[in-house]
Write an enzyme that holds these catalytic residues in place. Sequence first.
Site, PDB file in Angstrom:
ATOM      1  N   HIS A  97      -6.998   1.891   1.986  1.00 34.76           N
ATOM      2  CA  HIS A  97      -6.410   2.605   3.137  1.00 34.76           C
ATOM      3  C   HIS A  97      -7.203   3.902   3.342  1.00 34.76           C
ATOM      4  O   HIS A  97      -7.352   4.686   2.418  1.00 34.76           O
ATOM      5  CB  HIS A  97      -4.933   2.911   2.875  1.00 34.76           C
ATOM      6  CG  HIS A  97      -4.211   3.314   4.119  1.00 34.76           C
ATOM      7  ND1 HIS A  97      -3.178   2.589   4.672  1.00 34.76           N
ATOM      8  CD2 HIS A  97      -4.411   4.362   4.968  1.00 34.76           C
ATOM      9  CE1 HIS A  97      -2.767   3.181   5.780  1.00 34.76           C
ATOM     10  NE2 HIS A  97      -3.503   4.264   5.979  1.00 34.76           N
ATOM     11  N   GLN A 100      -8.893  13.274  -0.312  1.00 38.57           N
ATOM     12  CA  GLN A 100      -8.078  14.111  -1.186  1.00 38.57           C
ATOM     13  C   GLN A 100      -8.463  15.565  -0.973  1.00 38.57           C
ATOM     14  O   GLN A 100      -9.570  15.874  -0.536  1.00 38.57           O
ATOM     15  CB  GLN A 100      -8.315  13.733  -2.642  1.00 38.57           C
ATOM     16  CG  GLN A 100      -7.955  12.292  -2.955  1.00 38.57           C
ATOM     17  CD  GLN A 100      -7.870  12.041  -4.451  1.00 38.57           C
ATOM     18  OE1 GLN A 100      -7.239  12.784  -5.186  1.00 38.57           O
ATOM     19  NE2 GLN A 100      -8.532  10.991  -4.908  1.00 38.57           N
ATOM     20  N   CYS A 121       0.441   3.263   3.528  1.00 37.42           N
ATOM     21  CA  CYS A 121       0.822   2.773   4.859  1.00 37.42           C
ATOM     22  C   CYS A 121       2.133   3.425   5.330  1.00 37.42           C
ATOM     23  O   CYS A 121       2.993   3.760   4.519  1.00 37.42           O
ATOM     24  CB  CYS A 121       0.979   1.249   4.827  1.00 37.42           C
ATOM     25  SG  CYS A 121      -0.591   0.349   4.972  1.00 37.42           S
ATOM     26  N   HIS A 135      -4.317   0.299   7.859  1.00 37.39           N
ATOM     27  CA  HIS A 135      -4.761   0.054   6.485  1.00 37.39           C
ATOM     28  C   HIS A 135      -6.207  -0.447   6.428  1.00 37.39           C
ATOM     29  O   HIS A 135      -6.909  -0.214   5.447  1.00 37.39           O
ATOM     30  CB  HIS A 135      -3.832  -0.998   5.873  1.00 37.39           C
ATOM     31  CG  HIS A 135      -4.105  -1.311   4.433  1.00 37.39           C
ATOM     32  ND1 HIS A 135      -3.748  -0.451   3.416  1.00 37.39           N
ATOM     33  CD2 HIS A 135      -4.676  -2.389   3.831  1.00 37.39           C
ATOM     34  CE1 HIS A 135      -4.102  -0.986   2.246  1.00 37.39           C
ATOM     35  NE2 HIS A 135      -4.668  -2.155   2.475  1.00 37.39           N
ATOM     36  N   ASN A 184     -13.400   9.626  -1.706  1.00 34.27           N
ATOM     37  CA  ASN A 184     -14.062   8.572  -2.481  1.00 34.27           C
ATOM     38  C   ASN A 184     -13.879   7.300  -1.692  1.00 34.27           C
ATOM     39  O   ASN A 184     -12.753   6.848  -1.512  1.00 34.27           O
ATOM     40  CB  ASN A 184     -13.416   8.398  -3.858  1.00 34.27           C
ATOM     41  CG  ASN A 184     -13.709   9.568  -4.773  1.00 34.27           C
ATOM     42  OD1 ASN A 184     -14.789  10.131  -4.746  1.00 34.27           O
ATOM     43  ND2 ASN A 184     -12.734   9.940  -5.593  1.00 34.27           N
ATOM     44  N   HIS A 223      -8.470   7.335   3.479  1.00 29.90           N
ATOM     45  CA  HIS A 223      -7.846   8.611   3.091  1.00 29.90           C
ATOM     46  C   HIS A 223      -8.839   9.493   2.354  1.00 29.90           C
ATOM     47  O   HIS A 223      -9.876   9.032   1.879  1.00 29.90           O
ATOM     48  CB  HIS A 223      -6.641   8.356   2.183  1.00 29.90           C
ATOM     49  CG  HIS A 223      -7.003   7.882   0.803  1.00 29.90           C
ATOM     50  ND1 HIS A 223      -7.461   6.604   0.527  1.00 29.90           N
ATOM     51  CD2 HIS A 223      -6.988   8.524  -0.398  1.00 29.90           C
ATOM     52  CE1 HIS A 223      -7.692   6.481  -0.760  1.00 29.90           C
ATOM     53  NE2 HIS A 223      -7.430   7.627  -1.362  1.00 29.90           N
ATOM     54  N   CYS A 242       0.838  -1.209   0.000  1.00 31.29           N
ATOM     55  CA  CYS A 242       0.000   0.000   0.000  1.00 31.29           C
ATOM     56  C   CYS A 242       0.870   1.254   0.000  1.00 31.29           C
ATOM     57  O   CYS A 242       1.746   1.399   0.850  1.00 31.29           O
ATOM     58  CB  CYS A 242      -0.898  -0.018   1.238  1.00 31.29           C
ATOM     59  SG  CYS A 242      -1.720   1.556   1.527  1.00 31.29           S
ATOM     60  N   SER A 261      -9.263   3.539  -5.385  1.00 35.07           N
ATOM     61  CA  SER A 261      -8.382   2.458  -5.812  1.00 35.07           C
ATOM     62  C   SER A 261      -7.522   1.925  -4.667  1.00 35.07           C
ATOM     63  O   SER A 261      -6.723   1.030  -4.868  1.00 35.07           O
ATOM     64  CB  SER A 261      -7.500   2.933  -6.972  1.00 35.07           C
ATOM     65  OG  SER A 261      -6.841   4.127  -6.635  1.00 35.07           O
TER      66      SER A 261
HETATM   67  O1  LIG Z   1      -7.473  10.139  -7.492  1.00 36.88           O
HETATM   68  P1  LIG Z   1      -8.040   8.740  -7.450  1.00 36.88           P
HETATM   69  O2  LIG Z   1      -8.619   8.384  -6.117  1.00 36.88           O
HETATM   70  O3  LIG Z   1      -7.069   7.724  -7.944  1.00 36.88           O
HETATM   71  O4  LIG Z   1      -9.212   8.793  -8.504  1.00 36.88           O
HETATM   72  C1  LIG Z   1     -10.562   8.857  -8.202  1.00 36.88           C
HETATM   73  O5  LIG Z   1     -10.966  10.164  -7.791  1.00 36.88           O
HETATM   74  C2  LIG Z   1     -10.820  11.201  -8.753  1.00 36.88           C
HETATM   75  C3  LIG Z   1     -11.408  12.474  -8.175  1.00 36.88           C
HETATM   76  O6  LIG Z   1     -12.779  12.354  -7.870  1.00 36.88           O
HETATM   77  C4  LIG Z   1     -11.495  10.849 -10.075  1.00 36.88           C
HETATM   78  O7  LIG Z   1     -11.130  11.811 -11.039  1.00 36.88           O
HETATM   79  C5  LIG Z   1     -11.061   9.466 -10.575  1.00 36.88           C
HETATM   80  O8  LIG Z   1     -11.802   9.123 -11.712  1.00 36.88           O
HETATM   81  C6  LIG Z   1     -11.312   8.447  -9.457  1.00 36.88           C
HETATM   82  O9  LIG Z   1     -10.925   7.163  -9.869  1.00 36.88           O
END
Ligand SMILES: O=P(O)(O)O[C@H]1O[C@H](CO)[C@@H](O)[C@H](O)[C@H]1O
Lengths: 385, 385
Positions: free
Chosen positions: A199, A203, A55, A121, A188, A201, A52, A196
Site C-alpha cells: 500500500h 514514514q 486501507c 492499495h 521504503n 505510504h 491491509c 512489508s
Molecule cells: O517500519 P517498516 O517499514 O516495517 O520497516 C522498514 O523500515 C525501517 C526504517 O527504514 C527499517 O528499520 C526496517 O528494517 C525496515 O524493514
Amino acid sequence: MPDQVLDDISHRRYNPLTGSWLLVSPHRTKRPWQGQQEAPSKIELPEYDEKCYLCPGNNRAQGDSNPQYKNTFAFVNDYSAVKEEQQEYHPETNQNDVASLLLQAQPVTGRCYVLTFSAKHNITLADMTAEEILPTINTWTRIYASHLSPSHPLKEQATKALAAIPPNPDGEVDPPKHQLKNMQIFENKGAAMGCSNPHPHCQIWTTSTLPEEPGKELAQMAKYKGENGRHLLDDYAKLEMEKGERVVWQNDAFLIVCPWWAVWPFEVIIIAKRHVRALVDLSDQERLQFAEAVQEVARRYDNLFETSFPYSSGIHQAPLDCTNEEAENSWFHMHFYPPLLRSATVRKFLVGFELMAEPQRDITPEQAAARLRACGGELYRKALQ
Amino acid sequence: MPDQVLDDISHRRYNPLTGSWLLVSPHRTKRPWQGQQEAPSKIELPEYDEKCYLCPGNNRAQGDSNPQYKNTFAFVNDYSAVKEEQQEYHPETNQNDVASLLLQAQPVTGRCYVLTFSAKHNITLADMTAEEILPTINTWTRIYASHLSPSHPLKEQATKALAAIPPNPDGEVDPPKHQLKNMQIFENKGAAMGCSNPHPHCQIWTTSTLPEEPGKELAQMAKYKGENGRHLLDDYAKLEMEKGERVVWQNDAFLIVCPWWAVWPFEVIIIAKRHVRALVDLSDQERLQFAEAVQEVARRYDNLFETSFPYSSGIHQAPLDCTNEEAENSWFHMHFYPPLLRSATVRKFLVGFELMAEPQRDITPEQAAARLRACGGELYRKALQ
Ligand SMILES: O=P(O)(O)O[C@H]1O[C@H](CO)[C@@H](O)[C@H](O)[C@H]1O
Ligand SMILES: O=P(O)(O)O[C@H]1O[C@H](CO)[C@@H](O)[C@H](O)[C@H]1O
C-alpha cells in the site's frame, strides 16, 4: 574533455555532501550474475485489501481503525522506533573513565508516523499524476510546519504555509509533547528495500537528536559556505545544468540529477534550484513542481526495467529546532537510493568490500543518467493496457 | 547498574572506531513481519560441482583452469573491480573552480584476488575445524606479507612469517607490479549478502588508495592514542572482558564480542588481546588461535537459527604502505556483519531511515551476545546426522 577517461578506468569520486569517497568500477558491469535474483514484483493487487492495515476503514494492530480517508492519512506508527515518553537515562560521565569514553549512549525520544499516499492499495507514485501526489506534499508540509520549535527561523513561513494549505482532516497530527530536533521523511518502496506492505505510504520519524546523515550534510554545507561564500548545492545544481551529462530532468524549480558521487546504481537527487531551506519555503506553485519532479523519478524508474522499481527515498531540509545559521545553510533536496542494477531481478549488493572498506559502484552516474533521460514518456504499464 | 534501562528505552550509541552514532530501539523486535523472506539456504550441494568456477580442475570465465588444489587456491578475480594497468587520469585541479571542488575524482589501481577456503564445494567455515581453517589464515598472511612496501615497519615480521609458514603452491600470488596502499580481505557468505557462488571462498581487494572505513578507523585510533596514551581497542577489549555482558567467547589471544555499537543484529568483532598490528605479527600459535575464533563465530552463527547463516566479514589491520606511527596505531580485528534478525528467513533491512538518517537496530548487542553465548556446542548439522 579529460573526464571521458572515467568511463573506462577505476576511480574514486568524492561526495562533498558527506565528505566521503566511493569506488567506481565502470568495466565491472560485464560480470555475469549467478547469485540471488529478486522476485519480480506482483502487480496484480486489489484496489482494496481487507487484510491491509493501511486501507481505508480497516483495523490496525493495536485495535485502532482507519477512517474512510480519500488520499493521505497520517497516524502514529503502531511499532514506533522511538516514543515520546520513556524511562529517563542519565549516563554517568567521567572523562577519565574508559567506560565513559567507549560505552557512550544518549536517550532518544520522538514520534514515528506512517502516511499513505493514496486510498488505493494497488498503485504507486509512478501511477499517480503530479496533482494526485500534491496532497502528500501538502501533508508533509503541514506536519513539518506543526513540529517547528517556537523560536524557529522558519516560523513565519510555517504560519503562512499552514494558512495556504487547506487541512486534510485525515492528515493532521497532534503537536508533539516535547520539542523535537529533527524530522526524517522517507519511503521504503518494494520488498527488496524492506517494505512489508505494498500500500503506497511513507514514514516520518521525528527524533530528539539530529541523526548522522543530515548532521554530516549540514556540517559539510556550513563548511562550504564558510570557505566559498556560496551554497554547496546551489553551486552544484548550476554546475550540473551547465554540464548536462548527469541531468535527468528539470522544471523551473527543481533539478533531477544522478549525482557525481552516486553510490546506488540509479541513484538520483532532486535539488531545489533556488534557496529553499525546508518544505515551508515552497510556494503553492513550487509544491506542485516538486510533485512533478517526484512523479518524474518514480515513473522513469518503473519504465527503466518495466517493473515496479524498488528504492528508499528521503528528504533533507532544515532541522525542526535550529539556529538561524543552520536554517540558512540548509538546502532542500531529496535522495532516491534504488538497488536494481541490470534488470528487474538483478540488484547491486552493498556488502563485503562496500561495508568493510568503501562503497563501490559499477555503471557510472553519467551512464545511469543517460538511461533515465531516455525513459520518459508514458508509464510502461499504461502503454501496455 | 544504570545501563539496565537501555534494555527498554530508545537510545543512540557511539561507535568510537568510526566516530558515528546509531539508533537502538530494543522494544521494536515485537513488530510482526509480513515483508520479504529469505529463501532458506539449500544445504544439499554436491562436494564437487562441474559448473562451479572455483572447484578444483574446473575452467574459469576467461579460459584459465583451476589446479587440483587441496584447500586454499588464490587467483586474480576474472572480473576485478580494480586493475593494475589502466589509462592515466590527471584531474585538472584549480582551487577556485567549482568543478574542482564538486566533481573530484582520483584514479584507483590495484589487484583483486579470490581465495578458496576448501576444495569441497559444499562446506563452509562452520563445518571446518580450526586446523582446517589454518591454511586460509596462513595464505592470508603470506599474501599480506608479499604485498608490503619495501620500507614497511612490519617488513621484518613479514620476512619471519614467510619463513615460518610453508608456501602452498596453489595459494601463492605474484608480487604486485606497483606498490599498493591497502589490502581488504573480506568474505560475502550467502545469497542474502550478494554471494553468487556457495563454494567457500573470500576475496582480497588491494588498492592504491586507503578506503574510507579503514581510513576512518585509523584516524580514530590515532586520535584516541594521542588523547589517552593507550590503544582504543586495547582499552575496549579489557573493558569488555571486565563487564562480560557483550562477550561471546575468548581464548588466550582473541576476544569475540557483540560490540557496544553493533549495527547488524548479531554483529560481532574479533579483537586481538595483545598489540597485533597485522597478520604478520601473529605467532604460529596465534594463527591457530585466530582460526579457532573464526570457527567459533561461524559455528555459533549457524547454530543460532539452525541455518547456513549469511554474513559479510572483513579484516582491518595496518595498511600495506604506511608510516611507523600508522602501523603502531593499527590494532588487528575482524568484523562480521550478518543480516538475519529473528529467524532463518527474517532479516533486518538497513534501508530508509538507516540510509537517510542513521543506522538503526532492534535487539540490543547485550541480548545478541547472550544468544550467541548460549549456542556453542557441536554444529547443529552434525548433531542432526
Ligand atoms: O517500519 P517498516 O517499514 O516495517 O520497516 C522498514 O523500515 C525501517 C526504517 O527504514 C527499517 O528499520 C526496517 O528494517 C525496515 O524493514
Ligand atoms: O565479487 P562478487 O562476489 O561477485 O560480488 C559481490 O561482492 C562485491 C564486493 O563486496 C560487491 O561489489 C558485489 O555487489 C557483490 O555481489
